[in-house]
Design an enzyme around this catalytic site. Structure first.
Site, PDB file in Angstrom:
ATOM      1  N   TYR A   1      14.239  -2.017  -4.070  1.00  0.00           N
ATOM      2  CA  TYR A   1      13.316  -2.098  -5.201  1.00  0.00           C
ATOM      3  C   TYR A   1      12.027  -1.281  -5.079  1.00  0.00           C
ATOM      4  O   TYR A   1      11.595  -0.669  -6.041  1.00  0.00           O
ATOM      5  CB  TYR A   1      12.946  -3.565  -5.430  1.00  0.00           C
TER       6      TYR A   1
ATOM      7  N   GLY B   1       0.686   0.280  -5.032  1.00  0.00           N
ATOM      8  CA  GLY B   1      -0.586  -0.437  -4.963  1.00  0.00           C
ATOM      9  C   GLY B   1      -1.430  -0.060  -6.158  1.00  0.00           C
ATOM     10  O   GLY B   1      -1.845   1.078  -6.281  1.00  0.00           O
TER      11      GLY B   1
ATOM     12  N   CYS C   1       0.809  -1.207   0.000  1.00  0.00           N
ATOM     13  CA  CYS C   1       0.000   0.000   0.000  1.00  0.00           C
ATOM     14  C   CYS C   1       0.841   1.253   0.000  1.00  0.00           C
ATOM     15  O   CYS C   1       1.998   1.252   0.434  1.00  0.00           O
ATOM     16  CB  CYS C   1      -0.898   0.023   1.244  1.00  0.00           C
TER      17      CYS C   1
ATOM     18  N   ASN D   1      -0.357   0.899   5.702  1.00  0.00           N
ATOM     19  CA  ASN D   1       0.684   0.269   4.893  1.00  0.00           C
ATOM     20  C   ASN D   1       1.486  -0.626   5.812  1.00  0.00           C
ATOM     21  O   ASN D   1       2.036  -0.151   6.810  1.00  0.00           O
ATOM     22  CB  ASN D   1       1.575   1.348   4.260  1.00  0.00           C
ATOM     23  N   GLY D   2       1.529  -1.905   5.491  1.00  0.00           N
ATOM     24  CA  GLY D   2       2.248  -2.860   6.317  1.00  0.00           C
ATOM     25  C   GLY D   2       1.450  -4.133   6.471  1.00  0.00           C
ATOM     26  O   GLY D   2       0.614  -4.441   5.619  1.00  0.00           O
TER      27      GLY D   2
END
Lengths: 467, 467, 467, 467
Positions: D252, D38, D12, D112-113
């Site tokens: 990345y 996302g 996310c 996010n996570g």
């Protein structure tokens, strides 16, 4: 290979397939890989030997076609067309390939280029009672084909293409043939390939790479190639051949991974960058490109410079058509949404930014501002082509002369407008030096020099270009 | 006013507007109220006196147009077109109005009807090198207009319409005129109205009701009416006028709230029902209609019968294009989804069901089955027109002769196929008796009698009808 | 069975299927035939015995579902839901069926009706830390189910539905059961049917007709029916049963071809018309209805009147959501686009127009104006129900009391507002006389009388109804 | 920054805005620039201080939002969320931000996570009667907030985030606050910026660049920041702080133009490339990258190598979701459609191809085949990170261990599978050497080493990750 206000637009990408199963899907892949040559509309006509089918639509290739629409394009013969046109004349009726019925049957054509005598041809045809449903050159050409006294379709097309003047790479489809034609000057590229015993034509060889075809040779200047159940046959359209390849195809239009005019685009583009560095050296820390179109020229520049190549600008590849701005708009939002600066690269550096060409200068100016904001100590612009001062009538869409910055301002004024520390263009000589010539190639430089290989009728100049 | 397998399809509805602000919106409202005449595609062309604009699309009027598309059709002049065509020849290129450019400028036309010499005209034009981008009669007509030696657009259109034969109600648009034409037989209706000092044309007067225009009179058989800044002017297309109004417009096509051929549709339809009751009485409890198209005929029947009118079938008006069936499909699902029986009305009753016409008989047969399942004691079918035995070449889309049940079976066989206790059709005489004649009207009955007012070329018979 | 400003809106239509292959397609057909009960959104949850699937969306059933989405709803168990809600609270999160996960597994519910203690339940739940993702009663009910100490899902649902008050017809789905519940007053209908050894539940029996199921009986007031692999089992939710069926279901909401509360809707509606004619006779030429909802009442009226039934108004069934008006708008365009007058029927006639109810009166007023314009000599309105003076808290969406014309004006004032020659409403007595009672039915007349069978909490009154 | 089978997916991207007009448009720009984090769905919730609004949808940001939907998100407060999830659990209900109502009002959260104790939390909540409409961690967190005994919303959130374990960068919205939280390990980035006196939070600083905000600092590990009308206030979530930044964000995930964990991504990535060249030199002619994600690492490699950097692969940026393949599919079409080789660069060259990581190896293998076909003399792969051998439970979506090539094969086997002349990975030491540490940063290397900073519950391991 991207589209913004600071670059001219190419008119069209074309593909032809003969004698391979699922020809329409190959045509689809072909125009997909030529998407950069026309992003407004896309179309494919196919034939199974008995009937011609077609599907057309506004939008990108991936918007226009899906499994269902492709399944309705059966057969081993197909022609595909990507089209760009200015908004004003954007019109569903104009989407190629244009397909018509006449006495000998159905015929369609995809055209890349621009005629310079379409105005007078249209007038002559009109006087004989012809009606026009589109504003395309393609329709004019099909009228000429239909009105020809020639007996075979080959004769009729030869008749027609001998009457038109200008830039034209054409791929015709009939229910049992594909016929490719290139004008005597060879302004636009058109390549011939083979796959599984069949034949493929495409504006650029990158289309062959995607569909797994093998490049054979270019359609020659002034050549007509017919492929049908008897195989392939070559005709001479005109005796007098004077190559005038569009130098801008090498500078900006074509994909770096394509071969056109007998050379890899990428090689020429790197040479332009090298020549630029030799002719216009600059004391700086790094060389950056305006991605992606000037990447190779920037690499070439860096190879002949003490400054090293870095990636200082990141493109946002998700940019869609309808980007929403806040009302209290950041002035440079159009650029901001496309590019971001890489802080660690730019800060406190003396930067050479290599661009392939400057049309209006607005995008580049905003980019320079972004680099300054990111802490660039110096910004030097090097352009891998000469100043663009003249309109093109052979298939590139430039803004009007008034909007061409180099037509309105001296170089020093442009430098001041861009807000850069120095600005240098590549010279005509150094540009032509980078162009391949070993196979008799010769180039059109009209947009730089005003030296037009074919005269343009006055009325034609007022018309919008439409391939 | 509904579309199913058991009724013929009308080809088109047309509208013209001159001299009224926001003409395109009036044209939109007009074709909206004529939606029943063509549900496959819709289009409008407009003019502001200097330029012709257009917008077209597949689908219902409300799908094709929205505020944004209508706002791009400026001006006080407009022509609108609804179109129906069989799936096979469904084609975006064919969406009307067809608009073309020729020497004198832009011209567009909306057509309701069907030509019977388009095949040979197309052939003649083809021999002279004409190309065709559509398979419509409209394009043939525009070719003739463009090829005419006439000096003015009026002369050219007169020239053209004197060469075509068949059924044609036409509305042309140019940048500063609307021109309406009706064939000498007057097969299809076309009415003239006024609103706010401007002029309106429409296939049916229900369009005038929606846009608030006043009905003035019909465009006469063989008349051309030109409206422009000088006002309205009438021309004679042909001296020899032989009215042959399509009797099916009264029986089924036109809206009951329209006036056509100088009469209220609803009145004629009620009279058909009354005549049917007199000619074919039936001892039963109730009269029901197949809603909505035979409502008025059923009311007329009940008025001359001892059985009282009831609502025994409910239509589902939410039926969309893509209705999903279960795999183990109920046999009569196509009918079931459109109609449901009203249990309390049907149960244990002797029922007369009035239908306006029978084409294939499949829908009616399934309906009868539904009535039996709902407990009907007896089911009698009365049809307010004679058996349809012949194809129409003047603008109605019937299935082929092989699919016309009355062309293949005797009435007793049809009765058995439908599974009803009795079946009676209205006679030709009683049908014509219901038609208005006081203004010199005379009717085409070709689909019942095979008596064609205009001969049809052999090749034409093989062609699909396309207005 | 149509939706306009002059009629209340029903909240929901619900369907349940157990033990039949392709259950989701049957649920789809079911909610399709109940489209009139909720046109804003649609949803289906299905189960194959191991997992619950769902698909939901804004729009009509035919917009939300297609072959692909239905194919993703496998199994022999399904629940479907049509929903209507006012624009303000329109919300994708609220689309039913609401499906949640809790300790015992997945459970979903479709609800028709309206709770009157949801405000306080929500508050109690909130104090215990419950969170709400929708504003629906369904979510409140599922919270109660999840929080129940009951051991089985049946116990938990019994617990939950004993805590809620108001109008509720519910169909729950779990991975292996369908459970239907109806409140002790039976405000809203809910019928049980069978098909191929399986079970079907639906708000109205017209859903059974479409899917080919057989009506068995109604779910009883205060009954819970569980169907699973062991068959069907009935539970008593409450001992005290007091039927208070919504009289408006007969007057307007339900389809005329449905059976609810043990009677054909159509029969009751015809009786309302007859009683209206007896109570409020009128000297006139013709009786017309406002199609389609008052058709049957008008037929009933005509049956007891000297005036004969005629079709004087034609509905346009192509009306979509986004109809475009001209800027200089005809005042009555909203009505004009829905209805047209049939000239030949209306002109010079004395007309009785029968309507089933009057909410705001705006549509009817505009219709009367149209009839006058079409030449009606006299216009008399007869309403087949009493004046609506009070809001409904049991699942009908009326405008606020201020917008209910009969709550604000005397009948003579309403007559003057409508611009008619006379206006008569059916009396409460005559209305109730038309209602079936032989099976112990009893009715809620709150919207006419203000006599509410269940008290409403004050806070609840301020809330928007949401089933 | 691109998505294919050979790279892990990030879950996310999140954005928060407080105190700036048109906050929703800034949130839109923010998630637009975080699109790479996302690509499956996008959502924004906004508040004008009195009410919370939201709009969500499947698809890219530019598909989900337009002027109209953004205009329905008023106010100076907003939270935005991009979400990725595997197809199986793709579900409209799961689109973030998740917004719920509870006693204290409306609250929403973007996450996010990935939590590692959500399974047991869900079970505990379920036992207390909680119901779940989504399968997201966000909903679990909101349940904990609502069930907290804390008095203020700040207390409740602190309570909640002290009960969750795992990776979480969170941005909450209420009607008058934005609250940002980061877990004590700081797995995922979260930055704080300012603009026009207001506050902005974003996963990466590239979002600040697009909206013209200024980066201030990171939200600290274990910190909660509340912004409301009283300004900004910081809270300590946990005393024990152990930074374990995700090293893959540098390798990345994050954009090269972002700053995360106190460093420019681009700098770290270049350093990885340099270390790779030092550790694993290679005799070759040119260095190429797999564009665009390994561009910078390849530049870094070239800077420490005798081989020069060239652009040997061209990405096609028009790739859409539904690309159509021919039936007799070219085996490597998925790669072919994304990348083309640049003939002039590859032919007869010894090539070093630098990739940032290898997950399955399938894409790289096909790319190598393409390079061989284009005439590469030698192909050497250098990977700028160690072999990935272990799954991630903190927010990266890897395939299962069985699909991780380095978990199944020895390096020599991988080399053979890829078909390259040599293959070298960067060592753990050299990788960590490239990571910034001067501000106390420390890294999670679990996917390389299997050394998990937080233990994972057994049941959790079976669950699909869902942020």
């Amino acid at each position: 290979m991207y589209i913004d206000d600071d670059h001219p637009k190419e008119f069209c990408g074309i593909v032809g397939v003969y004698g391979i199963p699922e020809a329409a899907i190959l045509a689809y892949l072909g125009i997909y890989s030529l998407q950069h040559r026309g992003q407004e509309s896309a179309g494919i006509a196919s034939s199974d030997g008995t009937q011609v089918y077609k599907h057309l639509g506004m939008g990108l290739v991936s918007d226009v076609f899906n499994e269902q629409t492709l399944s309705q394009l059966p057969g081993h013969i197909a022609v595909g067309h990507n089209r760009y046109s200015t908004t004003g004349s954007s019109n569903e009726q104009n989407i190629g390939p244009i397909v018509v019925n006449h006495l000998l049957g159905t015929i369609g054509v995809a055209h890349n280029g621009n005629l310079v005598n379409s105005f007078s041809l249209r007038h002559q045809l009109g006087k004989r009672g012809s009606i026009f449903q589109t504003t395309t050159d393609s329709e004019v050409i099909l009228h000429l084909v239909a009105k020809s006294e020639g007996e075979t379709i080959e004769d009729k097309i030869l008749d027609a293409v001998r009457r038109i003047r200008g830039a034209f790479s054409l791929v015709f489809i009939t229910k049992n043939k594909v016929i490719a034609v290139r004008d005597p000057h060879g302004f636009r590229p058109l390549a011939l390939g083979t796959k599984e015993g069949g034949y493929v034509f495409a504006s650029e060889t990158s289309a062959f790479d995607l569909i797994g075809a093998t490049y054979v040779r270019d359609v020659k200047c002034g050549e007509m190639i017919v492929v049908d159940e008897k195989g392939m046959k070559s005709y001479e359209v005109q005796e007098k051949i004077e190559p005038r390849h569009c130098v801008f195809e090498f500078i900006y239009f074509s994909r770096p991974d394509s071969q056109i005019f007998n050379e890899y685009v990428d090689k020429t583009r790197r040479k332009l960058g090298k020549n630029l560095a030799i002719e216009n050296p600059c004391e700086a820390d790094i060389v950056i490109s305006v991605p992606d179109s000037s990447n190779t020229a920037a690499l070439g520049y860096a190879a002949r410079s003490n400054a090293k190549f870095e990636i200082g600008l990141i493109r946002n590849h998700y940019v869609g058509r309808t980007f929403i701005h806040p009302k209290q708009q950041l002035r440079d939002m159009n650029v901001r949404i496309k590019f971001n600066t890489v802080g660690g690269v730019i800060k406190d550096r003396r930067i050479i930014i290599v661009d392939d060409s400057i049309v209006r200068g607005t995008t580049l100016r905003a980019l320079v501002k972004r680099l300054r904001d990111a802490g660039a100590k110096e910004v030097h612009v090097r352009v891998s082509s000469p100043p663009i001062r003249f309109p093109c009538f052979y298939g590139m869409d430039f803004p009007t002369k008034e909007e061409l910055i180099a037509s309105q301002k001296e170089i020093e004024e442009i430098r001041a407008y861009l807000g850069v520390d120095s600005l240098k263009y590549l010279s005509m000589e150094a540009m032509l030096n980078a162009m391949p010539k070993e196979n008799g190639q010769s180039y059109c430089t009209a947009c730089f020099s005003g030296d037009y290989p074919i005269e343009i009728e006055e009325e034609q100049k007022k018309e919008r270009n439409e391939c």
